[in-house]
Scaffold this active site. Structure first.
Site, short mmCIF file in Angstrom:
data_model
loop_
_atom_site.label_atom_id
_atom_site.label_comp_id
_atom_site.label_asym_id
_atom_site.label_seq_id
_atom_site.Cartn_x
_atom_site.Cartn_y
_atom_site.Cartn_z
N CYS A 138 31.30 46.55 47.55
CA CYS A 138 29.95 46.59 47.01
C CYS A 138 29.43 45.17 46.96
CB CYS A 138 29.90 47.22 45.62
SG CYS A 138 28.20 47.59 45.13
N CYS A 148 23.22 46.51 44.29
CA CYS A 148 24.30 46.97 45.16
C CYS A 148 23.82 47.23 46.60
CB CYS A 148 24.93 48.23 44.59
SG CYS A 148 25.51 48.03 42.89
N LYS A 213 29.41 58.48 40.87
CA LYS A 213 29.37 57.30 40.02
C LYS A 213 28.08 57.31 39.23
CE LYS A 213 29.35 52.27 40.06
NZ LYS A 213 29.58 51.05 40.84
N ARG A 223 30.55 43.90 34.06
CA ARG A 223 29.48 43.08 34.65
C ARG A 223 29.59 41.64 34.20
NH1 ARG A 223 24.52 47.51 34.57
NH2 ARG A 223 25.60 48.99 35.94
N ARG A 235 20.40 50.20 37.53
CA ARG A 235 20.92 50.83 38.74
C ARG A 235 20.58 52.33 38.82
NH1 ARG A 235 23.70 46.40 40.08
NH2 ARG A 235 25.63 45.73 39.05
N LYS A 266 33.47 58.47 38.15
CA LYS A 266 33.41 57.24 37.36
C LYS A 266 32.18 57.25 36.49
CE LYS A 266 32.72 52.35 37.92
NZ LYS A 266 32.38 51.27 38.82
C1 PBG Z 1 30.01 47.51 41.22
C2 PBG Z 1 31.00 48.13 40.31
C3 PBG Z 1 30.86 48.35 38.94
C4 PBG Z 1 32.07 48.85 38.50
C5 PBG Z 1 32.90 48.96 39.61
N1 PBG Z 1 32.22 48.52 40.72
C6 PBG Z 1 29.75 48.05 38.03
C7 PBG Z 1 28.42 48.63 38.29
O1 PBG Z 1 28.25 49.55 39.09
O2 PBG Z 1 27.48 48.12 37.66
C8 PBG Z 1 32.39 49.18 37.07
C9 PBG Z 1 33.81 49.05 36.70
C10 PBG Z 1 34.07 48.94 35.24
O3 PBG Z 1 33.17 49.01 34.38
O4 PBG Z 1 35.26 48.79 34.91
N2 PBG Z 1 29.35 48.37 42.07
ZN ZN Z 2 27.67 47.24 43.07
#
Ligand code: PBG
Ligand code: ZN
Length: 343
Positions: A138, A148, A213, A223, A235, A266
């Site tokens: 990503c 992203c 997700k 973050r 997002r 997730k």
């Molecule tokens: C980035 C990404 C995120 C996480 C994994 N890959 C954060 C987001 O989407 O803002 C979150 C992982 C976590 O909170 O442990 N795309």
């Molecule tokens: Zn991302």
């Protein structure tokens, strides 16, 4: 003769043998070994995936205040950490990169000598087939705007982002990653990655897609750790609405059609119902991500003395597996094995 019972009724009763109860579920709980023998859910170290935040350069290690026990590390330090983890039986890592430079087009994300490809090569050189290395794909930690995908006029563009995401996956796979895990939530990215990998002779590299997700407040500590917070907006134009579960099935089936090998839900704990639904819809392995906020909440409560950390971690991991997860990405992995929390 009538006797007093807890329920107040006069059941058939033999003076010496107690109540006539045919079904007594407690019989199977009376001995520790019997409880082990009949347990429906089991945790194994090979189900766990430990995330890592990789820094460029060498000799660097930075603790992450909101995630006690988790650090950002340069590849040389990461190799040491993973070496110790392997001795605990932790054999699968998920890598996130913190690149030296961010740019609007995320040029560092596709650099074959970028922070993640370098770490992959270092880990593979050190441990070979003894370690499974999956990389998060990503661009949000590589773009200056923190989104992203490719941004134009404040919009996150879908199709324009696909070559970039596929190029990032290719750089990781060519460096030797055992599996790539796209987490961007652009439509069609699994297919784009699959075609790109196949075109480059990497048809054997599996894709674990972050298929369902959600736009979640539980990503807060991550973050900070990955320096990937969006500079404007949020997002919600690409990650899923937490109110939707049917849509998760739609997302998952699309990723399966596009060639995903493992599908992920997730976050995990607030989405156990989604894990269960996805489990029932696909024949692929299902992963879940026990995300940063879920981890930090347990840590904070344990540090305050409000919960027993080991028992809460075990109960949470059991819940994810009982819901249907085959694989669990969790920051608790190392401590759970070191402290024997899985047993
Ligand atoms: C980035 C990404 C995120 C996480 C994994 N890959 C954060 C987001 O989407 O803002 C979150 C992982 C976590 O909170 O442990 N795309
Ligand atoms: Zn991302």
């Amino acid at each position: 003769m009538a006797h007093d019972h807890c329920c107040g009724h006069d059941h058939d009763r033999d003076e010496d043998e107690g109540m006539l109860l045919i079904e007594r579920p407690r019989r199977l709980r009376g001995r520790a070994l019997l409880r082990e023998a009949v347990a429906e859910t089991r945790l194994h170290p090979d189900m766990l995936i430990q995330p890592h935040f990789v820094l460029p350069g060498g000799g660097r290690r930075e603790e992450i205040p909101s995630m006690p026990g988790i650090a950002r590390e340069s590849a040389d330090r990461l190799v040491k950490t993973v070496e110790a983890d392997l001795k605990l039986g932790l054999r699968h890592v998920l890598l996130f990169g913190l690149p030296a430079a961010k740019s609007p087009e995320a040029a560092s994300a596709v650099d074959p000598d970028g922070v993640v490809p370098r770490a992959v090569r270092a880990l593979k050189a050190a441990f070979g087939a003894d370690l499974l290395v999956t990389t998060d794909v990503c661009v949000c930690a590589y773009t200056d705007h923190g989104h992203c995908g490719v941004v134009r006029d404040g919009e996150i563009l879908n199709d324009e982002s696909l070559p970039l995401i596929a190029g990032m996956a290719l750089a990781h796979a060519q460096a030797g990653a055992d599996m790539v895990a796209p987490s961007d939530m652009m439509d069609g990215r699994v297919g784009a990655i699959r075609i790109t990998l196949d075109d480059h002779g990497l048809s054997g590299t599996p894709i674990m897609s972050y298929a369902a997700k959600y736009a979640s407040a539980y990503y807060g500590p991550f973050r900070e750790a990955a320096d990937s917070a969006p500079a404007f907006g949020d997002r919600r134009a690409y990650q899923m609405d937490p109110r939707n579960a049917r849509e998760a099935v739609r997302e998952v089936l699309l990723d399966v059609d596009e060639g995903a090998d493992i599908v992920m839900v997730k976050p995990a704990l607030a989405y156990l119902d989604v894990i269960r639904r996805v489990r029932e819809e696909v024949r692929l392995p299902v992963a879940c991500y026990n995300v940063s906020g879920e981890f930090s909440m347990v840590k904070a409560a344990a540090r305050a003395g409000w919960v027993d950390e080991g028992r809460v971690v075990r109960e949470n991991l059991v819940a994810m597996v009982r819901a249907g997860a085959d694989l669990v990405i969790t920051y608790h992995g190392r401590e759970a094995l070191r402290e024997g929390w899985l047993r």
